[in-house]
Structure formats: structure tokens, C-alpha cells
Design an enzyme around this catalytic site. Structure first.
Site, PDB file in Angstrom:
ATOM      1  N   TYR A 120      15.748  30.615   8.873  1.00 29.52           N
ATOM      2  CA  TYR A 120      14.522  30.787   9.518  1.00 29.52           C
ATOM      3  C   TYR A 120      14.204  30.692  11.043  1.00 29.52           C
ATOM      4  O   TYR A 120      14.797  29.548  11.534  1.00 29.52           O
ATOM      5  CB  TYR A 120      13.149  30.040   8.890  1.00 29.52           C
ATOM      6  CG  TYR A 120      12.672  30.539   7.538  1.00 29.52           C
ATOM      7  CD1 TYR A 120      12.319  31.625   7.370  1.00 29.52           C
ATOM      8  CD2 TYR A 120      13.143  29.069   7.186  1.00 29.52           C
ATOM      9  CE1 TYR A 120      11.842  31.936   5.723  1.00 29.52           C
ATOM     10  CE2 TYR A 120      12.187  29.649   5.697  1.00 29.52           C
ATOM     11  CZ  TYR A 120      12.191  30.898   4.794  1.00 29.52           C
ATOM     12  OH  TYR A 120      11.891  31.083   3.946  1.00 29.52           O
ATOM     13  N   LYS A 127       0.855  -1.306  -0.301  1.00 29.06           N
ATOM     14  CA  LYS A 127       0.044   0.200   0.345  1.00 29.06           C
ATOM     15  C   LYS A 127       0.586   1.294   0.245  1.00 29.06           C
ATOM     16  O   LYS A 127       1.775   0.957  -0.019  1.00 29.06           O
ATOM     17  CB  LYS A 127      -0.859  -0.274   0.710  1.00 29.06           C
ATOM     18  CG  LYS A 127      -0.442  -0.121   2.432  1.00 29.06           C
ATOM     19  CD  LYS A 127      -0.670  -0.178   3.933  1.00 29.06           C
ATOM     20  CE  LYS A 127      -0.232  -0.896   5.398  1.00 29.06           C
ATOM     21  NZ  LYS A 127      -1.464  -0.656   6.362  1.00 29.06           N
TER      22      LYS A 127
END
Ligand code: PLP
Length: 349
Positions: free
Chosen positions: A244, A35
Site C-alpha cells: 500500500y 489482568k
């Protein structure tokens, strides 16, 4: 080129499948869970490598994922759909010969009405309370359903990665109670359940994460490596900060490499100031925040700045990186985005 390269070792995936197959008796079949694009590694190549290794049964989450597996493998292998038979799936289930694992009375009715005679399995809820038919519902419909000839009765363990958790034995007992004497093939174990031992194996096991080198299969072979190109290097003076939010400040003169890879590539922002990258055997700390496409790495101690730094390698597995990020290997693997260049390693047959 700034695109990073994700290297996927298909021989390792095949070796992990064989190793998990050897952990159960010869009468126990070993399926493969592919999956989520084979846990992010690319379902077409992975499913083919697993089929070559000997896997004959595959599990996916959604019917659409089953379509991709059928396309990769052609007719023959059984492809089971864990979400069952949803409205809108009928045509795909029929045309691509998918085997839905029916999860509710609603799905059972839908399937038997829409595709009578088409193979199906039933997923039973033995205590996880996520998917599957519950005990009382099952008692009401079991005899009718068993006459319809399910290909598989399955359930899923909630705590298989904790061998001492009492829910394992409780779920095992409930599974026996719901399925003993039916004569239908049964499956309870994923990777963790295989490691719990033969009582949990029944007729079919369903490993996923262990195929891809993740815990709890701690003897698995590493299947992914990821190297990130260095785009630029700069000198940073004491007192200057990087990235940042100025979350890292140099206290001595530092050399900082800016490398390609960020949270849009599946490197969680929680790795900010908390992970290592590697130049061969030399660790280099990630400094400052992870941004969308970039991270910054302290390479002051290197004699020479390399062309790329490794973030998944022999020194740092997906589970190591997951620990640093505060998550699990499953999430790291399935987050590795489509932006990477993918290189598949496979012995030429
Ligand atoms: C994902 C999944 C698996 C595979 O689990 P792993 O822990 O990755 O081995 C097996 N069965 C079901 C029902 C699943 O949802």
C-alpha cells in the site's frame, strides 16, 4: 495453514515469578498480575502455571477478569480487583470471592453497604493521580475503614521504571504517611518497584510485565515466540514498489516474501519499513507497509525461502519490537490478538 503460531513458554513465566520472588525478602509475599488475559498470553494457562510455581494472590483489572481467574484456579487463591467495586459487580464479587481494591469514598460506601464483612482492600493515591483514595479523603475515613479490617492497603508508582525519578521517593514518603502504624498489610511495588529495592517492597509485591519477559526486568526469561508463515514469494524488478502507498521501491532485483500477520494481529502499522524478521540467525527487513493481515519481507539474501519467519524470537524481544514500533513491550504483548494459534510449552509435571 496461514495461521501464525504464538508459542508461550509457561516454564519461563514460572521462572520469572520465582526470580522476582527471590528479589524480595522471605517475609514479603509475591503476587501475580494477570489482568488483560495475562498480558495477552492467556489467563487460564498462565494463572495455573503461576499457582503451580507458588503464587497465592492474583490481581486483575476488572471483576469479569477475576471470574476467569477463579474458574482457572478454583477456591483458595486471593483474587484482587484493581478497579474496585463498581456498580453491578456486587454479585460477582460475592459469588466468586473476589477482593475489590476500593478506590473512592463512593466505592467504599457501596462495598460496606452491599457486602458488609466481605474482604476488601483500599488503593491509595500517592501521586500518580489515576486511581485511589487521596490523602485528605483518607485522613477523614481511615479510622473507620481500618476498624472494618482491610486485607491490604496499596498504591502504585508512576515512574518506577526510572529509578532516579524524584516522584519515587515522594510517593514512598506519602505511602508511609498514609499507612504507618495501621498494622494492615501493605503493597506499593509492581515490577519496577521491586527493582527499586527493599524499601519499596512492604508486605506484598505485584509484578506483571516482568513475569512475561518484559522490561524493566532486564534479566527476565523470554516467554513468547512468534513465527509467521510465508504465504507467497515473488520476484520484484528494480523500480517496482511493494505494498500500500508504494512506500518501498526495489533498487535492485529483489525477492519478497509475503507473510501472514498484520495490524489486526497486533503488529503495529508503525513497524512499516522499520522492523526485522528472522530466518534463524539471519535478519530480513520488513519492507513496505504493514497491512491488516499481511507484511512483506525482503528475503533476497536467503539461499532458500523458509516456511516461516520469526518476529518474536531470541534475536528480537517484545521490547525490541516495541522500540521499532515506537511503543512499549506492554502494548506489544497485550495486542497479540486472538487470531494466532497458541501453543503452550510446559514441562510435563
Ligand atoms: C498493571 C499493574 C501492576 C503490574 O505492573 P507491571 O509494571 O506490569 O509489573 C501492578 N499494580 C497495578 C495497580 C497495576 O495497574
Amino acid at each position: 495453514m496461514a495461521t501464525a503460531t504464538l508459542t508461550i513458554d509457561l516454564d519461563a513465566v514460572a521462572a520469572n515469578w520465582r526470580a522476582l520472588d527471590r528479589l524480595s525478602g522471605p517475609e514479603v509475599q509475591t503476587a501475580a498480575v494477570v489482568k488483560a488475559d495475562a498480558y495477552g498470553l492467556g489467563v487460564t494457562r498462565v494463572a495455573r502455571a503461576l499457582a503451580q510455581a507458588g503464587a497465592r494472590r492474583f490481581f486483575v483489572a476488572y471483576a469479569e477478569e477475576g471470574a476467569a481467574v477463579r474458574q482457572a484456579l478454583g477456591p483458595g487463591p486471593q483474587i484482587s480487583v484493581l478497579s474496585g467495586h463498581m456498580s453491578g459487580d456486587t454479585e460477582m464479587i460475592n459469588d466468586l470471592d473476589l477482593t475489590p481494591m476500593l478506590n473512592s469514598l463512593e466505592q467504599i460506601t457501596r462495598h460496606l453497604e452491599a457486602l458488609p464483612g466481605h474482604p476488601f482492600g483500599v488503593q491509595l493515591d500517592t501521586g500518580m493521580n489515576r486511581l485511589g483514595v487521596e490523602m485528605l479523603e483518607w485522613q477523614a475515613v481511615a479510622s473507620i475503614l481500618i476498624d472494618a479490617g482491610p486485607a491490604l492497603l496499596m498504591s502504585h508508582l508512576a515512574c518506577a521504571d526510572e529509578p532516579d525519578h524524584p516522584l519515587n521517593a515522594t510517593q514512598l514518603e506519602a505511602f508511609h504517611e498514609m499507612t504507618d502504624g495501621t498494622g494492615i498489610p501493605r503493597s506499593l511495588a509492581a515490577t519496577g518497584g521491586i527493582l527499586l529495592g527493599p524499601k519499596y517492597h512492604f508486605d506484598l509485591t505485584r509484578p506483571g510485565i516482568g513475569l512475561y519477559g518484559g522490561l524493566p526486568f532486564d534479566t527476565s526469561v523470554r516467554a513468547v515466540s512468534l513465527g509467521l508463515p510465508v504465504i507467497q514469494t515473488r520476484e520484484v524488478a528494480p523500480g517496482e514498489s511493494v505494498g500500500y502507498g508504494c512506500t518501498w521501491t526495489a533498487d535492485t532485483h529483489a525477492v519478497i516474501a509475503t507473510v501472514a500477520g498484520g495490524y489486526a494481529d497486533g503488529l503495529p502499522r508503525t513497524l512499516s519499513n522499520a522492523a526485522m524478521l528472522w530466518d534463524g540467525d539471519v535478519p530480513c527487513p520488513l519492507v513496505g507497509r504493514v497491512s491488516m493481515d499481511l507484511i512483506t519481507v525482503d528475503v533476497t539474501h536467503l539461499a532458500e525461502v523458509p516456511k516461516s519467519l520469526d518476529i518474536l524470537c531470541a534475536h528480537q524481544t517484545v521490547d525490541d519490537l516495541a522500540d521499532a514500533a515506537g511503543t512499549i513491550g506492554y502494548e506489544i504483548l497485550t495486542s497479540l490478538g486472538p487470531r494466532y494459534l497458541r501453543r503452550y510449552q510446559e514441562r510435563t509435571a
